[in-house]
Each structure stands twice: as C-alpha cells, then as structure tokens.
Scaffold this motif. Structure first.
Motif, PDB file in Angstrom:
ATOM      1  N   ALA A  80       0.534  -1.466  -0.057  1.00  0.00           N
ATOM      2  CA  ALA A  80      -0.046   0.078   0.122  1.00  0.00           C
ATOM      3  C   ALA A  80       0.663   1.160  -0.030  1.00  0.00           C
ATOM      4  O   ALA A  80       0.387   2.545  -0.579  1.00  0.00           O
ATOM      5  CB  ALA A  80      -1.002  -0.327   1.308  1.00  0.00           C
ATOM      6  N   ALA A  81       2.294   1.457   0.547  1.00  0.00           N
ATOM      7  CA  ALA A  81       3.071   2.484   0.824  1.00  0.00           C
ATOM      8  C   ALA A  81       3.762   2.512  -0.135  1.00  0.00           C
ATOM      9  O   ALA A  81       3.267   3.780  -0.993  1.00  0.00           O
ATOM     10  CB  ALA A  81       4.154   2.274   2.180  1.00  0.00           C
ATOM     11  N   ALA A  82       4.335   1.433  -0.817  1.00  0.00           N
ATOM     12  CA  ALA A  82       4.534   1.708  -2.404  1.00  0.00           C
ATOM     13  C   ALA A  82       3.558   2.400  -3.750  1.00  0.00           C
ATOM     14  O   ALA A  82       3.905   3.563  -4.466  1.00  0.00           O
ATOM     15  CB  ALA A  82       5.160   0.183  -2.730  1.00  0.00           C
ATOM     16  N   VAL A  83       2.101   1.442  -3.816  1.00  0.00           N
ATOM     17  CA  VAL A  83       1.061   2.013  -4.497  1.00  0.00           C
ATOM     18  C   VAL A  83       0.600   3.668  -4.434  1.00  0.00           C
ATOM     19  O   VAL A  83       0.724   3.879  -5.600  1.00  0.00           O
ATOM     20  CB  VAL A  83      -0.128   0.999  -4.113  1.00  0.00           C
ATOM     21  CG1 VAL A  83      -0.966   2.084  -5.439  1.00  0.00           C
ATOM     22  CG2 VAL A  83       0.525  -0.651  -5.008  1.00  0.00           C
ATOM     23  N   ASN A  84       0.514   3.624  -3.026  1.00  0.00           N
ATOM     24  CA  ASN A  84      -0.028   4.914  -2.996  1.00  0.00           C
ATOM     25  C   ASN A  84       1.679   5.965  -3.063  1.00  0.00           C
ATOM     26  O   ASN A  84       1.029   7.781  -3.327  1.00  0.00           O
ATOM     27  CB  ASN A  84      -0.563   5.397  -1.733  1.00  0.00           C
ATOM     28  CG  ASN A  84      -1.648   4.979  -1.141  1.00  0.00           C
ATOM     29  OD1 ASN A  84      -2.120   5.661  -1.952  1.00  0.00           O
ATOM     30  ND2 ASN A  84      -2.146   3.970  -0.627  1.00  0.00           N
ATOM     31  N   GLY A  85       2.904   5.774  -2.980  1.00  0.00           N
ATOM     32  CA  GLY A  85       4.001   6.571  -2.463  1.00  0.00           C
ATOM     33  C   GLY A  85       4.879   6.685  -4.201  1.00  0.00           C
ATOM     34  O   GLY A  85       5.177   7.890  -4.239  1.00  0.00           O
ATOM     35  N   VAL A  86       4.828   5.754  -4.936  1.00  0.00           N
ATOM     36  CA  VAL A  86       5.859   6.032  -5.865  1.00  0.00           C
ATOM     37  C   VAL A  86       5.492   7.300  -6.481  1.00  0.00           C
ATOM     38  O   VAL A  86       6.801   7.720  -7.361  1.00  0.00           O
ATOM     39  CB  VAL A  86       6.014   4.158  -6.096  1.00  0.00           C
ATOM     40  CG1 VAL A  86       4.733   3.803  -6.854  1.00  0.00           C
ATOM     41  CG2 VAL A  86       7.090   4.352  -7.237  1.00  0.00           C
ATOM     42  N   ALA A  87       4.274   7.051  -6.796  1.00  0.00           N
ATOM     43  CA  ALA A  87       4.226   8.445  -7.898  1.00  0.00           C
ATOM     44  C   ALA A  87       4.523   9.388  -7.220  1.00  0.00           C
ATOM     45  O   ALA A  87       5.271  10.741  -7.382  1.00  0.00           O
ATOM     46  CB  ALA A  87       2.524   8.076  -7.900  1.00  0.00           C
ATOM     47  N   LEU A  92       8.782  14.341  -7.035  1.00  0.00           N
ATOM     48  CA  LEU A  92       9.849  14.991  -6.320  1.00  0.00           C
ATOM     49  C   LEU A  92      11.139  15.500  -7.845  1.00  0.00           C
ATOM     50  O   LEU A  92      11.565  16.108  -7.616  1.00  0.00           O
ATOM     51  CB  LEU A  92      10.134  14.094  -5.607  1.00  0.00           C
ATOM     52  CG  LEU A  92      11.009  14.687  -4.035  1.00  0.00           C
ATOM     53  CD1 LEU A  92      11.178  14.273  -3.103  1.00  0.00           C
ATOM     54  CD2 LEU A  92      12.641  14.815  -4.939  1.00  0.00           C
ATOM     55  N   ALA A  93      10.923  13.449  -8.222  1.00  0.00           N
ATOM     56  CA  ALA A  93      12.781  14.008  -8.844  1.00  0.00           C
ATOM     57  C   ALA A  93      11.997  15.090  -9.873  1.00  0.00           C
ATOM     58  O   ALA A  93      12.729  15.602 -10.808  1.00  0.00           O
ATOM     59  CB  ALA A  93      12.851  12.407  -9.157  1.00  0.00           C
ATOM     60  N   GLY A  94      10.980  14.368 -10.240  1.00  0.00           N
ATOM     61  CA  GLY A  94      10.806  15.729 -11.747  1.00  0.00           C
ATOM     62  C   GLY A  94      10.685  16.626 -11.961  1.00  0.00           C
ATOM     63  O   GLY A  94      10.733  17.671 -12.711  1.00  0.00           O
ATOM     64  N   GLN A  95       9.694  17.191 -10.223  1.00  0.00           N
ATOM     65  CA  GLN A  95      10.047  18.909 -10.051  1.00  0.00           C
ATOM     66  C   GLN A  95      11.514  19.276  -9.922  1.00  0.00           C
ATOM     67  O   GLN A  95      11.995  20.622 -11.083  1.00  0.00           O
ATOM     68  CB  GLN A  95       9.066  18.978  -8.630  1.00  0.00           C
ATOM     69  CG  GLN A  95       7.924  19.064  -8.549  1.00  0.00           C
ATOM     70  CD  GLN A  95       7.017  18.683  -7.430  1.00  0.00           C
ATOM     71  OE1 GLN A  95       8.558  18.270  -6.359  1.00  0.00           O
ATOM     72  NE2 GLN A  95       6.027  18.797  -7.575  1.00  0.00           N
ATOM     73  N   PHE A 143       5.255   2.545 -13.163  1.00  0.00           N
ATOM     74  CA  PHE A 143       3.611   3.367 -15.003  1.00  0.00           C
ATOM     75  C   PHE A 143       4.053   4.772 -13.571  1.00  0.00           C
ATOM     76  O   PHE A 143       4.270   5.436 -13.706  1.00  0.00           O
ATOM     77  CB  PHE A 143       2.930   2.901 -15.427  1.00  0.00           C
ATOM     78  CG  PHE A 143       3.790   1.961 -16.576  1.00  0.00           C
ATOM     79  CD1 PHE A 143       4.406   2.410 -17.581  1.00  0.00           C
ATOM     80  CD2 PHE A 143       3.326   0.332 -15.969  1.00  0.00           C
ATOM     81  CE1 PHE A 143       4.470   1.654 -18.475  1.00  0.00           C
ATOM     82  CE2 PHE A 143       3.935  -0.116 -17.310  1.00  0.00           C
ATOM     83  CZ  PHE A 143       4.336  -0.122 -19.133  1.00  0.00           C
ATOM     84  N   ARG A 144       3.494   4.385 -12.543  1.00  0.00           N
ATOM     85  CA  ARG A 144       3.298   5.392 -11.256  1.00  0.00           C
ATOM     86  C   ARG A 144       4.253   6.619 -11.037  1.00  0.00           C
ATOM     87  O   ARG A 144       4.190   7.591 -10.959  1.00  0.00           O
ATOM     88  CB  ARG A 144       2.576   5.351 -10.335  1.00  0.00           C
ATOM     89  CG  ARG A 144       0.903   4.717 -10.751  1.00  0.00           C
ATOM     90  CD  ARG A 144       0.070   4.123  -9.779  1.00  0.00           C
ATOM     91  NE  ARG A 144       0.042   5.645  -9.234  1.00  0.00           N
ATOM     92  CZ  ARG A 144      -0.797   6.915  -9.218  1.00  0.00           C
ATOM     93  NH1 ARG A 144      -1.191   6.748 -10.174  1.00  0.00           N
ATOM     94  NH2 ARG A 144      -1.106   8.301  -8.568  1.00  0.00           N
ATOM     95  N   PHE A 145       5.554   6.210 -11.011  1.00  0.00           N
ATOM     96  CA  PHE A 145       6.963   6.245 -11.420  1.00  0.00           C
ATOM     97  C   PHE A 145       6.559   7.296 -12.184  1.00  0.00           C
ATOM     98  O   PHE A 145       7.131   8.661 -10.992  1.00  0.00           O
ATOM     99  CB  PHE A 145       8.369   6.130 -11.110  1.00  0.00           C
ATOM    100  CG  PHE A 145       9.471   6.539 -10.509  1.00  0.00           C
ATOM    101  CD1 PHE A 145      10.158   6.784  -9.451  1.00  0.00           C
ATOM    102  CD2 PHE A 145      10.776   7.019 -12.155  1.00  0.00           C
ATOM    103  CE1 PHE A 145      11.118   7.811  -8.821  1.00  0.00           C
ATOM    104  CE2 PHE A 145      11.435   7.150 -11.346  1.00  0.00           C
ATOM    105  CZ  PHE A 145      11.279   7.940 -10.392  1.00  0.00           C
ATOM    106  N   TRP A 146       7.504   6.750 -13.497  1.00  0.00           N
ATOM    107  CA  TRP A 146       7.492   7.680 -14.556  1.00  0.00           C
ATOM    108  C   TRP A 146       6.717   9.112 -14.852  1.00  0.00           C
ATOM    109  O   TRP A 146       6.115  10.126 -15.321  1.00  0.00           O
ATOM    110  CB  TRP A 146       7.882   7.246 -15.828  1.00  0.00           C
ATOM    111  CG  TRP A 146       8.743   5.949 -15.108  1.00  0.00           C
ATOM    112  CD1 TRP A 146       9.751   5.144 -15.227  1.00  0.00           C
ATOM    113  CD2 TRP A 146       9.840   7.013 -15.510  1.00  0.00           C
ATOM    114  NE1 TRP A 146      10.907   4.672 -14.919  1.00  0.00           N
ATOM    115  CE2 TRP A 146      11.359   6.164 -14.597  1.00  0.00           C
ATOM    116  CE3 TRP A 146      10.534   7.901 -15.486  1.00  0.00           C
ATOM    117  CZ2 TRP A 146      12.649   6.693 -14.578  1.00  0.00           C
ATOM    118  CZ3 TRP A 146      12.132   8.588 -15.396  1.00  0.00           C
ATOM    119  CH2 TRP A 146      12.890   7.663 -14.674  1.00  0.00           C
TER     120      TRP A 146
END
Length: 549
Positions: A80-87, A92-95, A143-146
């Motif tokens: 749950a932490a990964a699914v909610n937090g990975v995006a 953060l990295a994209g900003q 995919f949610r990370f990217w």
C-alpha cells in the motif's frame, strides 16, 4: 489591443524593459484565459492521476491479496505504501529535474515532454502486466513513478509560465486559477470512479464480498481500476497541441536567452501591439547579470536564501497534512463508521461508496477553497491567506482529534465530515494555493523555475512523509475498544494531532515568506536594478499614438 491608463503610464519603471512593462500593465485579455486553461489542464491531469489511486487501492487488495479467509483481501502495508507513494517519489524527482531544465532550455521546450510522459504512463498504469499480485503491483509502481516524474515537471513550468505572462495587478489570481484546476481534477476522479463503478455494479450485481471467491466479479472488477487510471491520459493528450503553440515567455527570452528581437516579436503577437526590440538595453542587462549570483552563491543566500527556506519549508509542512488527509480519506471514513466495513459490500460497490465520499468532500471543501483563493489573493495578499489557512487547519485538526471518540458515534458522523471538509477548504483557501504561487514570483528569472522546483520538491517530500507516516500510524489500533464493529483506533487520532502540530509549525515558517502582491516580478527579484536607467525608454504604438513604457 493594449490600453494603458494614465496612472499606469506615469508609474512605469524607467529601468524596466518595455516588453516586460507591457505585460505588467496589460489589461486582462483573452490570452490570459487561454494560458490559464492550457497550463491549468496540466494540473487537472496531475490531480486526477495523483489522487485517483486512493479510489482503487482497496479494490486492488480485494482482487490480488485475498487469502481464502473470511475477510476480503487487503493490500499489505508495504505494498500500500509503494502504490500510494511511488508517484510522489517520481513527482519529487521530476520537479527538481524539469525545474532546472526549464531555466536551462526554456519553459516551452520542456513543457511538451512532461505531457507526453503523463499520457504514456497513465495508459501504462492501466495496462499493468500479469494477473499475479507481484507482477501487477511491480508494473503499476513502475509506470506510476514515471507518471509522477512527468507530473513533477508541470509544477515549476506551469507556475513560471503563468507568472511571466500575467500582469502584476492580477498575477496572483491567474497563477492560483491554474492551480485551482487541481480541484476539478480531484472532483473528476471521483465522478469517473462513480460512473464506472455504478455501471459495473449494475451489470454485475452481487450482494456481498463472497462473490470475490467465486471469481465472477473479480474478472469484471479488474477492469474498473484500469479504466479509472487510464482516463487520466485523455485531458493531457488534448492539451498537447495548444501547449506547443504557446510562444516562449518574454522574460525567459529577454532576460535569460538575451534575444530582444524574439521577445518583442512574440509579445507583439500576444498583446496585439507593436513593440520595439531593445537590444541595447538587453545587452546592458546581460553585462550586469554576467557577474551576478548563481543558486549556490553567497549573494543568493544573502538575498533569497531565507525566502527559499520559507517557501520550501511551508510547502513541506503543508503537504504532510494535505496528502495524508487526501490519500487516506477512505481509511478515516471507515474508522469513524461513515463507510461500512468491507464485508458488508461487494468489491465494486465499495469503489462506488469511496468515490461518493471523496466526491462530496471535493464539492463541499476542496473546489470552493481553491476559487476563494483566486477571488481574494490579490486583495488580501499571499501572506495573510497562507497564515489564515494554516491557522484554521490547525484548529480543525485539533477539533477532530481531541474529541475523536465523540465523532465515531453514528449521530456525530455528519459533524465530522463537515469539520473534515473545512480542513480541505482552508488548505486550498490557504497554503495549498499560496505555496504554489509565491515561488513563481520572488526569484530571479534565470533561477525561477529551478527555485520553484526545489520548493515543490520539498512539498512532495512532505507528501511522502505524510503518505507513509499516516499509513503506518493508522494501523495502530486499540483492540480492546470497538464501536459497533468499527475500531476506535488510536492511530487515526494521534495522526490527526500530529497533523495539527505540523500546521501550527507551518504558521511560524510563513513569517519567512515575503508578500508579493501588486509588484512586478523585477521589483520583487531586484533584477535590472543597476545601470539600466541610462538606457532610452522605448515606446508602444497603440491606435496611432505612442505610449512610453
């Protein structure tokens, strides 16, 4: 055409570039609204993509983590932490990356890349491979990370573009209006989930969760979360063409790229006036800026260091409270008994009930709060609205937390929802909007996108803290106390107390943030303050006469 009042003509700064003055004093025109929609649709998509995951996480647990017992499946805390937090990690990295790139390559050149990422990864999220839990979760998180990476770029670029296009009298309202599209994105996520789940629930009606074990509903429900996540690709794709038609901002072209002719040509089309290129003046500014400070210089630390600390810290603190409350509304509503236990609903109807609850909160608190900021930010000022928002968020968090067991009784649940809605109202008529607006105004043009990206990334660091922290804290329950089957969990209560303290600290750090109401960007940043007065002031031709600017 551009019309200037006499007091505006007389009040124009002599050391300002003419093309920038023309933007500062321009009356509200069609291009302002076009820019708001083009930039705002990015934020509509951002909010939809970031928050729609909270609508389907319970469904993912029921689909992929049912262990054959008497209860529906749930996502393990780490999943749950990964699914909610990975995006949020990707955001953060994209900003940071796109904020820096926007100052190096220009706002427009980078703008389209972020949309392409969002379209591709929204579709990829819904097409996550495999029917096994590990495979689906791994590809979904990839995919949610990217997706988050692309969303992250939208923050500094949209804010910077809008601030550099706007006039100084209504600049705050225009930037806030771009951000206010986030509220419609959250609302759209709830509405899409309501429509999709209602359609499937009607077509595949089942009385209770036991149908998950039979498999008939599982196969159908698997489409629901995929459709909801993939829908986020459509508004991003629709915006791409118009983003590519926007000219580069004059402030980047003139002050950073040093191309006076291009700046004049672009803004002549936008403003529908004749603007002269000011090559001599741009050259003089260039000579002044060539020896000017960089991001990591002592001069920047002296002039803008506390400002950056203020914008980054307040955004960090705000997002701890805002994202933990937004992403885990369903858990809070279940804890107080506003949503029934999962065992009393089938998987599809559970999505419907969660979406209905979150849509109600968005309608009553989230969306109105954004537009109150748009209406009042250039009257009350950024500082007052941010301080007020943090104050009332503190008050309502404590009002929910201290008498927490009172709110779990059935007769008091409506009162809890009202109070909870008010925390969202004052987040958005408060620091959630102003933390986005101010960093786009108070830093120099050559560092504006970078500094906004740093501030926004600090906010996403807070969102990550909030998402992971609330998830684990809310697992803590008092097993000896229940209310009609609902845990009175000490985790939720303590989490709300912590969020109240966080908001109070946000009030204190707001004191580091300067007021930017009614000033030009160059007045706020101190750019062009040396050696420019000797340059001849150009003119703008309107209706056969010249107006000095």
């Amino acid at each position: 055409m551009l019309f200037l009042r006499k007091d505006e003509e007389e009040g124009m700064a002599g050391n300002q570039l003419g093309v920038l003055n023309a933007l500062d004093v321009a009356k509200t025109q069609w291009y302002h609204f076009t820019a708001i929609v083009i930039a705002g649709m990015g934020f509509f998509t951002d909010a939809y993509d970031l928050f729609s995951i909270s609508l389907v996480t319970k469904l993912l647990g029921r689909l992929y983590y049912y262990n054959g017992g008497a209860k529906p499946g749930t996502l393990p805390p780490n999943v749950a932490a990964a699914v909610n937090g990975v995006a949020l990690c990707g955001t953060l990295a994209g900003q940071l990356f796109f904020g820096w790139l926007g100052d190096k390559m220009g706002r427009k050149r980078v703008y389209g890349i972020t949309l392409i990422l969002m379209v591709v990864c929204s579709l990829g999220s819904g097409l996550s491979f495999s029917n096994e839990a590990k495979g689906v979760m791994a590809t979904l998180c990839f995919f949610r990370f990217w997706l988050g990476f692309g969303i992250g770029g939208d923050y500094p670029l949209s804010a910077t573009i809008m601030s550099e296009y706007a006039n100084k009298r209504t600049r705050g309202a225009f930037i806030a209006a771009v951000f206010a599209m986030q509220g419609f994105g959250i609302l759209a996520g709830g509405i899409v989930a309501l429509i999709v789940s209602a359609a499937f629930d009607h077509a595949f009606k089942a009385p209770a969760y036991e149908v998950d074990k039979l498999g008939s509903t599982v196969r159908q429900a698997d489409y629901i979360w995929r459709i909801i996540l993939m829908f986020g690709a459509f508004p991003a794709a629709m915006t791409y063409y118009w983003r590519m038609k926007m000219p580069e901002t004059a402030r980047y072209t003139a002050l950073v790229a040093k191309n006076a002719k291009q700046a004049a040509a672009d803004m002549s089309k936008v403003l529908q006036v004749e603007l002269r290129a000011e090559e001599d003046k741009v050259e003089k500014i260039s000579q002044y800026q060539s020896s000017n400070f960089g991001l990591f210089s002592k001069a920047f630390a002296r002039r803008h260091g506390l400002h950056l600390v203020g914008t980054a810290t307040t955004w960090f603190l705000l997002d701890i409270a805002y994202y933990s409350s937004n992403l885990f509304q369903k858990d809070i509503f279940t804890a107080i008994g506003w949503l029934p236990p999962a065992a009393k609903m089938n998987a599809i109807h559970e999505v419907y009930r969660i979406a209905r609850a979150q849509t109600l909160i968005a309608l009553c608190g989230t969306v109105p709060g954004y537009w109150f900021t748009v209406a009042f930010i250039d009257r009350l000022g950024r500082f007052f609205i941010q301080l007020m928002g943090f104050f009332f968020m503190t008050v309502f968090m404590f009002a929910l937390a201290i008498p927490y067991n009172h709110w779990t009784h059935k007769a008091n649940r409506i009162g809890f929802v009202v109070m909870y809605s008010l925390t969202f109202f004052f987040a958005n008529f408060g620091p959630n909007a102003t933390t986005f607006v101010v960093p786009a105004e108070i830093f120099p043009a050559r560092l504006r996108s970078t500094c906004h990206g740093i501030s926004a990334a600090a906010g996403k660091a807070g969102a990550i803290v909030g998402a992971f922290g609330f998830l684990y804290a809310s697992q803590s329950k008092d097993p000896t106390k229940t209310d009609r089957g609902y845990p009175t969990g000490i985790g939720v209560k303590n989490s709300l107390i912590v969020l109240g303290v966080v908001n109070f600290i946000g009030m204190l750090f707001t004191l580091l943030v300067p007021e930017s109401k009614g000033k030009s960007l160059e007045e706020l940043t101190g750019e062009n303050e040396e050696g420019a007065d000797e340059v001849e002031i150009p003119a703008v031709a309107t209706h056969g006469r010249t107006v000095p600017i």
